[in-house]
Design an enzyme around this catalytic site. Structure first.
Site, PDB file in Angstrom:
ATOM      1  N   ASP A 439       0.836  -1.209   0.000  1.00 53.36           N
ATOM      2  CA  ASP A 439       0.000   0.000   0.000  1.00 53.36           C
ATOM      3  C   ASP A 439       0.865   1.250   0.000  1.00 53.36           C
ATOM      4  OD1 ASP A 439       0.906  -0.672   2.566  1.00 53.36           O
ATOM      5  OD2 ASP A 439      -0.781   0.284   3.569  1.00 53.36           O
ATOM      6  N   ARG A 443       5.033   4.439   6.184  1.00 52.56           N
ATOM      7  CA  ARG A 443       4.549   4.308   7.559  1.00 52.56           C
ATOM      8  C   ARG A 443       4.609   2.850   8.010  1.00 52.56           C
ATOM      9  NH1 ARG A 443      -1.161   5.839   5.557  1.00 52.56           N
ATOM     10  NH2 ARG A 443      -2.104   3.818   5.096  1.00 52.56           N
ATOM     11  N   GLU A 445       3.154   0.173   7.906  1.00 51.08           N
ATOM     12  CA  GLU A 445       2.224  -0.743   7.226  1.00 51.08           C
ATOM     13  C   GLU A 445       3.025  -1.490   6.169  1.00 51.08           C
ATOM     14  OE1 GLU A 445      -1.997  -0.507   6.387  1.00 51.08           O
ATOM     15  OE2 GLU A 445      -1.904   1.586   7.013  1.00 51.08           O
ATOM     16  N   ASP A 452      -5.826  -2.404  -2.891  1.00 47.30           N
ATOM     17  CA  ASP A 452      -4.970  -1.501  -3.653  1.00 47.30           C
ATOM     18  C   ASP A 452      -4.522  -2.185  -4.946  1.00 47.30           C
ATOM     19  OD1 ASP A 452      -4.958  -1.198  -0.749  1.00 47.30           O
ATOM     20  OD2 ASP A 452      -3.706   0.567  -1.067  1.00 47.30           O
ATOM     21  N   TRP A 505     -11.516  -5.769  -2.022  1.00 51.79           N
ATOM     22  CA  TRP A 505     -10.209  -6.207  -1.542  1.00 51.79           C
ATOM     23  C   TRP A 505     -10.060  -7.689  -1.914  1.00 51.79           C
ATOM     24  CZ3 TRP A 505     -11.795  -1.618  -0.594  1.00 51.79           C
ATOM     25  CH2 TRP A 505     -10.919  -0.630  -0.161  1.00 51.79           C
ATOM     26  N   GLU A 720      -2.264   9.045  -1.167  1.00 49.76           N
ATOM     27  CA  GLU A 720      -3.301   8.134  -0.675  1.00 49.76           C
ATOM     28  C   GLU A 720      -4.682   8.792  -0.725  1.00 49.76           C
ATOM     29  OE1 GLU A 720      -2.683   6.987   3.392  1.00 49.76           O
ATOM     30  OE2 GLU A 720      -4.071   5.302   3.221  1.00 49.76           O
ATOM     31  N   HIS A 741       0.836   6.137  -2.471  1.00 45.71           N
ATOM     32  CA  HIS A 741      -0.163   5.066  -2.506  1.00 45.71           C
ATOM     33  C   HIS A 741      -0.657   5.012  -3.947  1.00 45.71           C
ATOM     34  CE1 HIS A 741      -1.198   3.943   1.608  1.00 45.71           C
ATOM     35  NE2 HIS A 741      -2.318   3.396   1.195  1.00 45.71           N
TER      36      HIS A 741
HETATM   37  C1  BGC Z   1      -4.026   0.946   3.633  1.00 42.29           C
HETATM   38  C2  BGC Z   1      -4.878   0.900   2.402  1.00 42.29           C
HETATM   39  C3  BGC Z   1      -5.724  -0.307   2.553  1.00 42.29           C
HETATM   40  C4  BGC Z   1      -6.618   0.023   3.708  1.00 42.29           C
HETATM   41  C5  BGC Z   1      -7.743  -0.879   3.961  1.00 42.29           C
HETATM   42  C6  BGC Z   1      -4.924   1.216   4.787  1.00 42.29           C
HETATM   43  O1  BGC Z   1      -4.317   1.416   5.973  1.00 42.29           O
HETATM   44  O2  BGC Z   1      -2.992   1.826   3.536  1.00 42.29           O
HETATM   45  O3  BGC Z   1      -4.383   1.275   1.248  1.00 42.29           O
HETATM   46  O4  BGC Z   1      -6.328  -0.772   1.433  1.00 42.29           O
HETATM   47  O5  BGC Z   1      -5.923   0.253   4.882  1.00 42.29           O
HETATM   48  O6  BGC Z   1      -8.802  -0.143   3.754  1.00 42.29           O
END
Ligand code: BGC
Length: 914
Positions: A439, A443, A445, A452, A505, A720, A741
């Site tokens: 994503d 950060r 994640e 995505d 998703w 994003e 993003h």
């Molecule tokens: C991510 C997104 C992801 C989402 C889920 C986020 O924290 O960065 O891109 O799809 O969470 O909705």
């Protein structure tokens, strides 16, 4: 002359370490003659003892993904393969090679053992494993096979083995762990193999609330060096308890937090390696391309912020790390902090990094040193360096890291901002393709978020050859699915089994294999993923109520759409589109793909079953969500876009729906307010429903929210959120706000397919259509796409009353061409074709127009004084503040008489521009 080029095995050139049992061969044809089609091919494969497969002459146009069908391939063997082709007029041939890997990970057994270090699990320093050995005979061939629990970098005699990083990559380690194969040049006499390990994805911290040990709590190593001597004998040097362990300079290393190196302390021996029980069953050969440093960037400027931070700006938001060259004082401590942005006051901004510390630290030893981290990466444009002494010289170079995919697409046009948008799309793609499609890179994640990938993959497949990269990821995806969760939300799934699949998703399970099949024509991706597609669809079906619709459970909905009032729902990050409207639309989409896939794979029963189910769900969907007169009960942009794009309303209602979508976009003053689900298809739906010009206006919209708004705000990657940086220059304070993003980069797909006009008609672009569609404001477009058949080129311009179109059709393909302003469609074989003809169309777009907000006129050095001079009562009217952000056209409805005056002012503003 006919010739063959770009011979690949599994889309790789002369690969080493291939573990595919029946690898697929591809080649391309080239000829200056037109209309070249392959009539037949013949492939041979041989090892040193002779031919192991001869396909014989096969009458076929197939020139990609022809699968090996000879005697079983042997492990660790070099094969030469040849292909001969005839197009009926001429023949051509070419030769290439490949080398198999171990073919079975259990081949390590008996030759190498998993080894670990004696340190406690929580130890932060990186363990180093070394082995010294002697080579006394002449070496014919040496190969190293290696992997780790954690990350590793390997060195031979003090040199890094190759130019790749982040081995063994990230997979679902519980079930699949890649090993790598390396050619090795040994020295006669003493050699030293050395492996440094990092925690990486295996035992380092991961997730929004970063937790360690997602797969295990100890880094471990498995490696074997296979040496074949000229005299026919061979040796294997495998990891075992005779290897030494030590710790070196790397004192700490975490993906999110960064790396700490102390270069003043001597290497500390810890004794012998310890055997570690792990087994060999999960081992597989490397499937995707490795991560490399694709670019090195110097800082474009350095400065001290108001807060006093020494900052370097690399001019580009990127994924990677910084290499520093410096001669320090012994013991001098340098801290390198990374960030994507400065704040509105020009200070270093880390507010969007969540828990990621993104800091590399070095204790210098007083010598001239070149340092870089090993087992971390950052998403950054700015570097803040702490610890430099006044006037001390240091060179900082940003190294851009990404999976090394072949660039296949390029797009440029007459609008500079759109070209920057295209560059931003490509940057965000490379920045987020670091072994898995993530994503964001900055950060805490950096996860393989599925939604995505659903949104962005069609665009990605144009920009780079993503086939092996995504096939690997899809195999992980498949390995993570269970009937209970349907689909994980991230792949590899470090979120555990608590979360069940969410619409869009989860639909990556169907949409991505289908996209890959369409773009590359490799059917195996469908057969490999068929059960995974089915599992996802069956999961949804199991969630459905009596009415046949999916209306329960967690959904992300139209994530980050702007049309829900903030806090109107308990999840302010969702757009207004009803969750289950979107969920059922996606369900229907997946059902469609699954039925089409079943048909292609000759799975007749399944095809029948899922087609019938789709019919029932479609009827239920219409009964629930579409009124008798063709309006949607949820009339958001995203809902209407989905209904149009996925063909969810009856044909007779299409025009009505398209008109409602236009009304909505007009009401939003030519802006999209769509989120992750709607945005990728908005412009496609408009162009396909007679509103291409409106799609063009959305593309060229420069006010917030829009793609070019980001560009004008200085974005160098895709954000994003539409408003990640707000019009007043402040960083959007939302806790989740990355500048890198790619979901909204999905507009790329529209640029290529609708604006340039290249669309595939048959898988792999065996047959494609070219239908350029003009929009005002873009006067020329150049697109190039390297298909599996070779380069396709589409160039058009409409300037000075002349339309010019040039296209290149690669050998062994056919194009169906519809020229602008000409009705007929022609079918053309390979070759280069040019057309030039007269037109009255003028695509030139003046900079200022009646559609811009009044504010632009009021802030313009010519605009405001003119309004003050000719309509002082209006210019000075305090009420003007209420309409300042309205388009001027909207004001005309209150005061139509002002039109000529505004036209004159805008004319003068444009004249000053030229
Ligand atoms: C991510 C997104 C992801 C989402 C889920 C986020 O924290 O960065 O891109 O799809 O969470 O909705």
């Amino acid at each position: 002359m006919l010739s063959l080029y770009d011979l690949t095995v599994e889309q790789k050139t002369a690969p080493l370490g291939l573990d595919e049992k029946c690898p697929a061969f591809s080649w391309k044809l080239k000829s200056e003659r037109q209309n070249v089609l392959q009539k037949s091919y013949r492939i041979t494969v041989s090892d040193e003892n002779g031919t192991v497969w001869d396909s014989g002459a096969v009458s076929s146009e197939q020139s990609s993904f022809v699968c090996y069908a000879g005697a079983p391939l042997k492990a660790r063997t070099e094969y030469v393969w040849t292909v001969e082709v005839s197009d009926g007029t001429e023949a051509a041939g070419a030769e290439s090679r490949f080398e198999t890997g171990l073919l079975d990970g259990r081949a390590f057994e008996g030759y190498a053992e998993w080894i670990t270090h004696p340190l406690p699990a929580e130890e932060a320093a990186s363990p180093v494993f070394t082995k010294i050995f002697c080579v006394e005979k002449e070496v014919k061939r040496a190969r190293l096979y290696a992997t780790a629990l954690g990350l590793y970098e390997a060195e031979l005699n003090g040199e890094k083995l190759d130019d790749t990083f982040f081995a063994p990559g990230w997979t679902n380690y519980h079930k699949r762990l890649q090993y790598q194969s390396y050619p090795v040049a040994l020295t006669h006499g003493v050699n030293e193999l050395r492996f440094t390990l990092g925690k990486g994805w295996y035992c380092g911290k991961l997730g929004f609330d970063p937790q360690p040990n997602n797969y295990g709590d100890r880094a471990a190593l498995l490696a074997m060096l296979c040496v074949d001597y000229a005299d026919g004998s061979s040796d294997v040097i495998g990891t075992n308890e005779t290897w030494q362990v030590s710790t070196g300079a790397i004192r700490f290393s975490e993906l999110y937090d960064g790396e700490t190196q102390d270069t003043t302390i001597p290497e500390k021996p810890l004794g012998m390696a310890i055997r570690y029980e792990h087994g060999f069953d999960t081992l597989i050969g490397q499937e995707n391309e490795p991560v490399r440093c694709l670019m090195r960037l110097d800082a474009v400027k350095s400065f001290v912020t108001p807060r006093g931070e020494q900052v370097y700006d690399f001019g580009q938001n990127l994924t990677g790390w910084v290499e520093v060259r410096i001669t320090g004082k012994p013991g001098q401590n340098l801290a390198l902090h990374h960030a994507e942005s400065l704040d509105e006051n020009g200070n270093f901004y880390t507010g969007n990094l969540s828990f990621a510390k993104a800091t590399d630290s070095y204790i210098l030893n007083g010598e001239a040193q070149t340092l870089r981290p090993h087992f971390t990466f950052h998403g950054f444009r700015y570097l803040w360096v702490e610890g430099l002494e006044e006037g001390q010289e240091a060179v900082f170079t940003a190294c851009h890291l990404s999976t090394d995919l072949r660039q296949t697409g390029s797009f440029a046009c007459s609008n500079k901002l759109v070209n920057r948008l295209q560059q931003n799309i490509q940057w965000s793609q490379r920045d987020n393709y670091l072994d898995v499609p993530t994503d964001c890179p900055q950060r805490s994640e950096r996860l393989g978020w599925t939604g995505d990938a659903t949104a962005y993959s069609p665009t990605a497949a144009f920009n780079e050859n993503i086939l092996p990269f995504m096939k690997k990821w899809l195999l992980d995806l498949r390995s993570e699915q269970t009937p209970a969760i349907g689909m994980p939300q991230v792949v590899p799934n470090i979120m555990g089994v608590g979360q069940t699949g969410a619409a869009y998703w989860g639909d990556v399970a169907t949409v991505l294999p289908w996209t890959l099949y369409q773009v590359y024509g490799d059917r195996r991706v469908l057969s490999d993923q068929f059960d995974s597609m089915k599992l996802w669809v069956d999961f949804i079906t199991a969630q459905c109520g009596e009415n046949g619709l999916w209306q329960t459970g967690f959904q992300y909905g139209d994530w980050l759409g702007l049309d829900a009032e903030m806090n109107a729902l308990n999840e302010p990050r969702k757009g207004a589109t009803e969750d289950y409207f979107a969920a059922n639309a996606c369900y229907l989409w997946s059902l469609q793909i699954l039925s089409d896939t079943a048909k292609l794979l000759d799975r007749t029963e399944e095809e029948k079953k899922y087609r019938a189910l789709r019919e029932r769900v479609l009827a239920a969907f219409r009964a629930e969500y579409v009124t008798a007169t063709g309006r949607l009960v949820c009339e958001t942009q995203t809902a209407m876009v989905l209904a149009l794009h996925l063909g969810l309303v009856e044909e007779k209602h299409r025009a009505r729906l398209a008109a409602m979508l236009k009304t909505n976009i007009d009401a939003h003053k030519t802006h999209l307010v769509t989120g992750f689900i709607g945005t990728p298809y908005a412009c496609l739906a408009l162009s396909d429903n007679g509103m291409h010009e409106l799609a063009g206006k959305l593309l060229l919209q420069e006010q917030n929210p829009s793609w070019l708004y980001e560009v004008k705000m200085g974005a160098t990657t895709i954000w994003e959120r539409w408003d990640s940086i707000m019009p007043d220059g402040r960083f959007n304070p939302a806790n989740m706000n990355s500048l890198n993003h790619y979901a909204y980069g999905s507009i790329g797909n529209w640029l290529y397919t609708k604006l340039a006009g290249l669309e595939l008609l048959e898988p792999g672009y065996k047959k494609f259509s070219v239908k350029p569609q003009f929009i005002r404001g873009i006067e020329w477009v150049k697109l190039r796409y390297d298909s599996v058949y070779g380069p396709i080129r589409v160039e058009w311009s409409c300037q000075s009353k002349t339309i010019r179109v040039e296209i290149e059709v690669p050998a062994n393909t056919t194009a169906r061409v519809t020229l602008p302003e000409r009705d007929e469609t022609v079918e053309l074989g390979s070759g280069v074709y040019t057309w030039e003809y007269a037109t009255e169309t003028d695509l030139h777009q003046a900079k200022y127009s009646m559609e811009m907000p009044l504010r632009i006129l009021m802030e313009h050095p010519i605009g405001k004084p003119m309004l003050q001079q000719y309509a002082p009562e209006m210019a000075e009217n305090p009420m003007i503040q209420y309409v300042i952000d309205e388009p001027i056209t909207a004001l005309l409805s209150y005061a139509p008489q002002i039109q000529p005056l505004f036209e004159a002012i805008i004319g003068a503003m444009n004249a000053a521009e030229e």
